[in-house]
Design an enzyme around this catalytic site. Structure first.
Site, PDB file in Angstrom:
ATOM      1  CB  SER A   1       7.895 -20.634 -12.466  1.00  0.00           C
ATOM      2  OG  SER A   1       7.257 -19.843 -13.555  1.00  0.00           O
TER       3      SER A   1
ATOM      4  CE  LYS B   1       4.620 -20.985 -17.358  1.00  0.00           C
ATOM      5  NZ  LYS B   1       5.327 -20.507 -16.101  1.00  0.00           N
TER       6      LYS B   1
ATOM      7  CG  HIS C   1       9.532 -25.753 -20.295  1.00  0.00           C
ATOM      8  ND1 HIS C   1       8.824 -24.697 -20.514  1.00  0.00           N
ATOM      9  CD2 HIS C   1      10.594 -25.342 -19.438  1.00  0.00           C
ATOM     10  CE1 HIS C   1       9.253 -23.590 -19.857  1.00  0.00           C
ATOM     11  NE2 HIS C   1      10.328 -24.104 -19.192  1.00  0.00           N
TER      12      HIS C   1
ATOM     13  NE  ARG D   1      11.212 -16.634  -9.541  1.00  0.00           N
ATOM     14  CZ  ARG D   1      10.831 -17.345 -10.431  1.00  0.00           C
ATOM     15  NH1 ARG D   1       9.752 -17.969 -11.027  1.00  0.00           N
ATOM     16  NH2 ARG D   1      11.939 -17.906 -11.215  1.00  0.00           N
TER      17      ARG D   1
ATOM     18  CG  ASP E   1       4.097 -18.961 -12.973  1.00  0.00           C
ATOM     19  OD1 ASP E   1       5.251 -18.969 -12.480  1.00  0.00           O
ATOM     20  OD2 ASP E   1       4.145 -18.484 -14.378  1.00  0.00           O
TER      21      ASP E   1
END
Length: 448
Positions: free
Chosen positions: A197, A201, A96, A182, A175
């Site tokens: 978050s 995922k 990620h 947010r 999320d």
């Protein structure tokens, strides 16, 4: 339980010090049951936006322990469907990135790692603001499908070793709801909330281990190395608390990655990387992250061995072959794609030339914002992107140029967007008489 009690517990109370100044104190750790009650209630609609907003702000100011963050991640993870990869061979490792400009690393990385025997279940996102989106890049390949069902996702992983998909409404709905709040309550920058978050995922897609590319610098979400390290540590330690192996690389995003920035242009540069002809910085970062994934997947006993496997996958042509296999499996035409390389460009074109002699430095943030003007990125999630918009750099940060040299070709969604984008691009170029000192691409590694 009452929502107000949970908000107050995380918020704490104001007290006055000996000088009469107010200080917030008394915030205490929430239990997993309290977090679950709060998040489940919000997803079910029994706890309203205004109470969740108050709780988000309390978390923003007081933070969370790694244990609390792990509980929040787990509750968010189980707010919807979790992909079950148990029928596949594994190991499953994903990567990620926290986002940047010209950051196409996921695209060449996945087939390289898959060639080394690690399966990559990759759930990616779309461009927002100046940061690019992997899904938009993939969709610039004609007929490439990123909206895969769980069955299709698993089938493609089994066949090609990796698959690329987007988040569905069934996966981690908490999320999706929390992020929207947010964004409008000024709590996006909270490290525990960012951590939960991302991890919710990534764990939902079925990964056993995770490698994080945490960007720092002008074009990154975290501007300083210290802030990037705080986020990286939170990601790695929270992943560990959830029983996942993880590591993180802090990488520089003061200046764009590579020489091609856009949606199809970054697919094109991906092909060049898999042909062993990519820009040095993209190759360096791809190999560093890919070898870390191979190591965490248990397919190598050392970083050097993992790196050797990755370079062999590219030089042998196996990684390019695997990428094109994936293109076919997800609906694209590999032959048509290869025929477009070097030829597919927007007809709306301009150039940016050097204003004077000297060395240049390209600011990643301003380059990325110019990309939004051109149609590469989005200001809001409902904006469309232009697959053929972007830039090709003929000089990069640290290069010497002469007045009038073409620094970049610029491609836009229409003619009207070119002038404002080029004006921003000209301001993104800094000139100096001495070669600028370049920061290392990989700033730091963090392991469990």
């Amino acid at each position: 339980m009452r929502p107000t009690d949970i908000i107050t517990k995380k918020r704490g109370t104001f007290v006055r010090d000996e000088n009469g100044a107010q200080q917030l104190t008394g915030s205490t750790t929430l239990t997993k049951e309290e977090i679950q009650y709060f998040i489940d209630g919000y997803v079910a609609g029994t706890i309203p936006d205004y109470q969740i907003s108050a709780w988000l702000m309390a978390v923003y100011f007081n933070g969370m322990t790694f244990e609390e963050t792990g509980w929040l991640t787990d509750v968010m993870l189980h707010s919807g469907s979790v992909i079950d990869l148990s029928g596949l061979s594994g190991p499953f490792v994903d990567k990620h990135s926290t986002g940047g400009v010209g950051d196409k690393i996921s695209l060449p990385l996945a087939p390289i790692v898959a060639c080394c025997g690690v399966q990559v279940p990759m759930m990616s996102g779309r461009a927002l603001g100046h940061t690019g989106g992997t899904l938009d890049k993939l969709e610039s390949i004609e007929n490439y499908r990123v909206g895969l069902t769980e069955g299709e996702f698993k089938k493609i992983i089994a066949k090609t070793g990796f698959a690329m998909t987007g988040q569905t409404k069934e996966i981690v709905p908490a999320d999706r709801l929390l992020y929207a709040l947010r964004d409008v309550t000024g709590t996006v920058e909270s490290v525990p909330l960012i951590t939960a978050s991302i991890l919710s995922k990534k764990v939902a897609e079925g990964s056993d281990a995770l490698v994080f590319d945490v960007k720092c610098g002008s074009g990154a979400f975290m501007k300083s190395i210290a802030d990037a390290e705080t986020l990286a540590l939170s990601l790695v330690k929270t992943a560990a608390a959830m029983g996942k192996k993880a590591s993180a690389l802090l990488t520089n995003m003061d200046t764009p990655l590579g020489i091609k920035i856009g949606n199809f242009l970054e697919i094109e540069e991906t092909i060049e990387c898999l042909q062993n002809n990519g820009p040095a910085d993209v190759m360096e970062e791809t190999y560093a992250l890919a070898s870390e994934m191979v190591l965490l997947g248990g397919k190598a006993s050392s970083k050097d061995e993992a790196l050797a496997q990755c370079t062999t996958a590219v030089k042998s042509g196996a990684a390019l072959k695997k990428f094109l296999e994936n293109v076919k499996e997800q609906g694209g035409d590999p032959d048509a794609l290869m025929a477009q390389i070097g030829k597919r460009r927007s007809k709306h074109h301009a150039v940016v030339k050097a204003a004077r002699n000297g060395y240049i430095f390209l600011d990643a943030l301003q380059i990325g914002l110019a990309g939004v003007d051109l149609g590469v990125g989005r200001n809001k999630t409902t904006d469309a992107v232009c697959p053929d918009a972007g830039f090709i750099l003929h000089a990069t940060s640290g290069s010497a140029v002469h007045e009038g040299d073409i620094i970049m070709d610029v491609y836009g969604k229409d003619d009207a967007c070119l002038a404002p984008a080029c004006e921003r691009l000209e301001k993104a170029i800094a000139y100096s008489d001495e070669k600028p000192r370049m920061a290392p691409l990989i700033c730091k590694e963090i392991h469990q």
